[in-house]
Design a protein around this motif. Structure first.
Motif, mmCIF file in Angstrom:
data_model
loop_
_atom_site.group_PDB
_atom_site.id
_atom_site.type_symbol
_atom_site.label_atom_id
_atom_site.label_comp_id
_atom_site.label_asym_id
_atom_site.label_seq_id
_atom_site.Cartn_x
_atom_site.Cartn_y
_atom_site.Cartn_z
ATOM 1 N N TYR A 86 0.853 -1.190 0.000
ATOM 2 C CA TYR A 86 0.000 0.000 0.000
ATOM 3 C C TYR A 86 0.889 1.239 0.000
ATOM 4 N N PRO A 87 0.751 2.113 -1.025
ATOM 5 C CA PRO A 87 1.655 3.258 -1.147
ATOM 6 C C PRO A 87 1.258 4.481 -0.326
ATOM 7 N N GLY A 88 0.036 4.494 0.215
ATOM 8 C CA GLY A 88 -0.444 5.649 0.974
ATOM 9 C C GLY A 88 -1.486 6.436 0.203
ATOM 10 N N LYS A 89 -2.090 7.383 0.887
ATOM 11 C CA LYS A 89 -3.158 8.214 0.315
ATOM 12 C C LYS A 89 -2.580 9.418 -0.402
ATOM 13 N N GLY A 90 -3.195 9.734 -1.552
ATOM 14 C CA GLY A 90 -2.840 10.942 -2.284
ATOM 15 C C GLY A 90 -3.976 11.936 -2.198
ATOM 16 N N LYS A 91 -3.920 12.989 -3.008
ATOM 17 C CA LYS A 91 -4.975 14.006 -2.990
ATOM 18 C C LYS A 91 -6.302 13.456 -3.484
ATOM 19 N N SER A 92 -6.256 12.602 -4.521
ATOM 20 C CA SER A 92 -7.495 12.007 -5.040
ATOM 21 C C SER A 92 -7.274 10.503 -5.192
ATOM 22 N N GLY A 93 -7.450 9.775 -4.118
ATOM 23 C CA GLY A 93 -7.222 8.325 -4.134
ATOM 24 C C GLY A 93 -5.835 7.987 -3.617
ATOM 25 N N ASP A 94 -5.421 6.754 -3.865
ATOM 26 C CA ASP A 94 -4.125 6.296 -3.376
ATOM 27 C C ASP A 94 -2.992 6.857 -4.233
ATOM 28 N N LEU A 95 -1.812 6.890 -3.641
ATOM 29 C CA LEU A 95 -0.618 7.301 -4.378
ATOM 30 C C LEU A 95 -0.296 6.258 -5.450
ATOM 31 N N PRO A 96 0.532 6.624 -6.421
ATOM 32 C CA PRO A 96 0.946 5.641 -7.441
ATOM 33 C C PRO A 96 1.717 4.487 -6.794
#
Length: 192
Positions: A86-96
């Motif tokens: 799991y790469p973590g959360k981004g601004k709109s959904g998960d990170l790449p």
């Protein structure tokens, strides 16, 4: 294969970048017929350790026309994301997906699966990595030209419920691509 999978499960290559720490999610066997290469596990999959154990996975199994039992049988499907953790959360959904995983592990995994007949490339990260210059400018164009990549690859959009707008804007996916996908999967699973 067991040794390789154990090494992957113990991987800490990008630990410093993972907000929840490493928990590589991957399944494969020497007898797998179809490889599913997606993006990276979401938070629910990170917690369960079961690939595609979420709404996207339910949609994907429906697209494939397979039961949960068939889907998780590694003699049928190997599940190898572009990023195993799991790469973590981004601004709109998960990170790449983390960029370290595919170059580190994919070739070694695929080398140990001599019976692979089809690779499903889910999302733009997998499509760009595997199709390289053959990938079209956008995911939509790549998926629309799916026949150009067969019989080895079949590019797909991500089955996330968040993609409802994409599916409504591209009805050809449901009428053209999904029947081809279901037929190919059924043929491969029924072959000896």
């Amino acid at each position: 294969m067991k040794t390789l999978l154990r090494h992957i499960k113990d991987c800490t290559l990008c630990e410093a970048y993972l907000p929840l720490g490493p928990n590589p999610v991957v399944t494969a066997s020497k007898t797998s017929k179809i490889v599913i290469i997606g993006q990276a596990p979401g938070i629910k999959v990170h917690r369960s350790g079961i690939p595609w154990d979420d709404a996207s996975g339910a949609q994907l199994r429906q697209w494939l026309g397979v039961s949960t039992e068939t889907f998780y049988d590694t003699a049928n499907f190997a599940i190898i994301p572009m990023g195993f953790c799991y790469p973590g959360k981004g601004k709109s959904g998960d990170l790449p997906p983390r960029p370290e995983c595919a170059p580190q592990w994919h070739a070694a995994l695929l080398e140990q699966m001599p019976h692979i007949k089809l690779v499903l490339l889910i999302g733009s990260y997998a499509q760009k990595y595997y199709l390289k210059k053959e990938a079209k400018r956008t995911l939509t164009e790549t998926v629309a030209n799916y026949n150009a990549y067969l019989p080895q690859y079949l590019p797909l959009p991500h089955p996330s419920p968040r993609n409802r707008f994409w599916f409504s804007k591209n009805p050809w996916f449901k009428t053209e691509v999904l029947p081809t996908l279901k037929d190919k999967v059924a043929d491969l699973l029924n072959s000896k």
